[in-house]
Design an enzyme around this catalytic site. Structure first.
Site, PDB file in Angstrom:
ATOM      1  N   HIS A 138       0.846  -1.184   0.000  1.00  0.00           N
ATOM      2  CA  HIS A 138       0.000   0.000   0.000  1.00  0.00           C
ATOM      3  C   HIS A 138       0.884   1.237   0.000  1.00  0.00           C
ATOM      4  O   HIS A 138       1.978   1.239   0.583  1.00  0.00           O
ATOM      5  CB  HIS A 138      -0.915   0.010   1.231  1.00  0.00           C
ATOM      6  CG  HIS A 138      -2.053   0.978   1.137  1.00  0.00           C
ATOM      7  ND1 HIS A 138      -1.920   2.306   1.470  1.00  0.00           N
ATOM      8  CD2 HIS A 138      -3.340   0.820   0.721  1.00  0.00           C
ATOM      9  CE1 HIS A 138      -3.076   2.912   1.275  1.00  0.00           C
ATOM     10  NE2 HIS A 138      -3.954   2.036   0.821  1.00  0.00           N
ATOM     11  N   ASP A 171      -7.937  -4.500  -0.937  1.00  0.00           N
ATOM     12  CA  ASP A 171      -8.346  -4.905  -2.283  1.00  0.00           C
ATOM     13  C   ASP A 171      -8.174  -6.407  -2.491  1.00  0.00           C
ATOM     14  O   ASP A 171      -8.893  -7.023  -3.286  1.00  0.00           O
ATOM     15  CB  ASP A 171      -7.525  -4.160  -3.340  1.00  0.00           C
ATOM     16  CG  ASP A 171      -7.716  -2.661  -3.267  1.00  0.00           C
ATOM     17  OD1 ASP A 171      -8.878  -2.232  -3.275  1.00  0.00           O
ATOM     18  OD2 ASP A 171      -6.720  -1.927  -3.188  1.00  0.00           O
TER      19      ASP A 171
END
Length: 430
Positions: A307, A365
């Site tokens: 991330h 995700d």
């Protein structure tokens, strides 16, 4: 005495005392407003990785510690005890609602949960196989053509009414994107259902048979929407703020956020995760894909790992991983081999020094696509679902910006590296 940092131009010897600002949490910020006027310089920060573009009291995240707070409330507590609609109220108003405030809020949204019948015709202008995000961008922007009586962005009452309209109408726009893609008739909103139940009914109800949203599916989707509601100054939120700083129509600002969210590196990541798992196809193929991810000469990369901000485990991923297991256990008739692929991929990656050293942990995700797949939501709709969830964050950030005493149009600067001044040569002499 206030804390300052001294910046000195070694070439001229001139110095500037820059105030150091400290928030409730997070790294201190050096205010550089006078850097150009005093020293004739700008900062150079590609991607704005060390730039605080605004003050905000909405969301705080600590990427090193894996902390995410909305208005001070940990995401873990909100995910366990709250609902998406209650979180909407919290993001907009700064406090959790009382029972009366919540009921009034829900009633207000129910008064706004229709779109103009003429807007329904916009969908007919898109091909049946158009990507739902391309449709959502257009129809959200088209809302700028309506509600002229309440679009004075300098009027606080108009602003909050606009926010309510965004939250109330986004499920309709999103569901209709799906209906258009499969050729089904549009389904109107129902005020007797909860926010998530109503959305699922608009998605999957058809005139020829009754549809009752599965409570397990409703709970899972509500949680997923909580986890996606806001995430500080990410690319799409920054886009909404930048568009809003130009005093653009707020519906157009939200549409600009949807445009940015569609990017594969942003909201399109969950869709990319599913496509990656489909490409892997079988658990036995995982090692070769791990090797490809490590190969710097191979363009392949594992989607859903790492991330931009979190350098620890994404706290939302921990929550959604648990929900993912529970959903697949509770829903009947679910057979998702790709979930087994995902779990094995996660296990191998978290034990591999390559990923550990680079802190490439699974992010939200990685799991959200699995949940949406289990809910029979098509892959092409995944980013639309993200936009639906994030719309409250965008409009809350827009509201906050409009009340900011430092409100001004966004205008980043640049480091020019082009040609020096030169004379124009007519085409016949070049």
């Amino acid at each position: 005495m206030s804390e300052t940092v001294t910046i000195t131009d070694n070439k001229t010897g001139k110095s500037l005392e820059c105030p150091v600002l400290r928030g409730t949490y997070g790294a201190p910020v050096i205010e550089t407003k006078k850097l150009y006027s005093e020293l004739g310089m700008f900062t150079f920060d590609p991607g704005f990785v060390t730039t605080a573009a605004c003050r905000s009291a909405i969301t705080y995240l600590d990427g090193e510690e894996g902390i995410l707070l909305h208005r001070g409330y940990p995401i873990e507590q909100l995910a366990e005890h709250s609902s998406y609609l209650e979180l909407c109220y919290l993001l907009l108003h700064g406090e959790l609602p009382t029972q009366t405030e919540f009921e009034n809020f829900r009633a207000e949204l129910n008064r706004r949960n229709l779109v103009h019948e003429h807007l329904e015709r916009f969908y007919a202008g898109y091909r049946y196989d158009a990507h739902p995000m391309s449709i959502l961008i257009g129809v959200t922007g088209a809302l700028s053509s309506y509600y002229h009586e309440a679009l004075d962005i300098n009027d606080p009452e108009d602003r909050i009414l606009t926010a309510h309209r965004v939250i109330a109408k986004m499920p309709i726009l999103a569901a209709h994107c799906y209906k258009h893609s499969v050729g089904h008739p549009f389904v109107y909103s129902r005020s007797d259902l909860t926010y998530v139940e109503n959305f699922l009914n608009m998605m999957f109800s058809v005139p020829c048979r009754d549809f009752t949203p599965n409570p397990v599916a409703v709970k899972a989707l509500d949680l997923l929407m909580i986890l996606h509601a806001d995430h500080e100054q990410n690319a799409s939120t920054s886009t909404v703020r930048l568009a809003g700083s130009a005093e653009a129509n707020p519906f157009a600002c939200v549409a600009a956020g949807i445009v940015t969210l569609w990017g594969r590196a942003h909201g399109g990541a969950n869709e990319a995760v599913i496509r990656m798992l489909e490409e892997i196809d079988d658990v036995k193929n995982i090692p070769q894909f791990i090797d490809r991810a490590k190969d710097k000469d191979d363009p392949f990369r594992l989607m859903g790992f790492g991330h931009r901000v979190y350098k620890n485990f994404d706290p939302r991923a921990k929550i959604i991983r648990k929900a993912c297991h529970e959903l697949l256990d509770e829903l009947e008739g679910i057979d998702l081999p790709m979930f087994e692929i995902a779990m094995e991929l996660e296990r191998i990656a978290l034990e591999d020094n390559y990923f550990i050293e680079r802190k490439l942990y699974p992010n939200v995700d990685f799991y959200s696509g699995i949940i949406l797949k289990a809910l029979n939501i098509p892959t092409s709709m995944y980013t639309v679902m993200f936009a639906l969830s994030r719309s409250v964050g965008w409009i809350s950030q827009w509201l906050e910006m409009m009340d900011d005493p430092d409100f001004r149009i966004g205008r980043p600067r640049q480091l020019y590296v082009g040609s020096e001044t030169r004379e124009y040569v007519p085409i016949d002499k070049r």
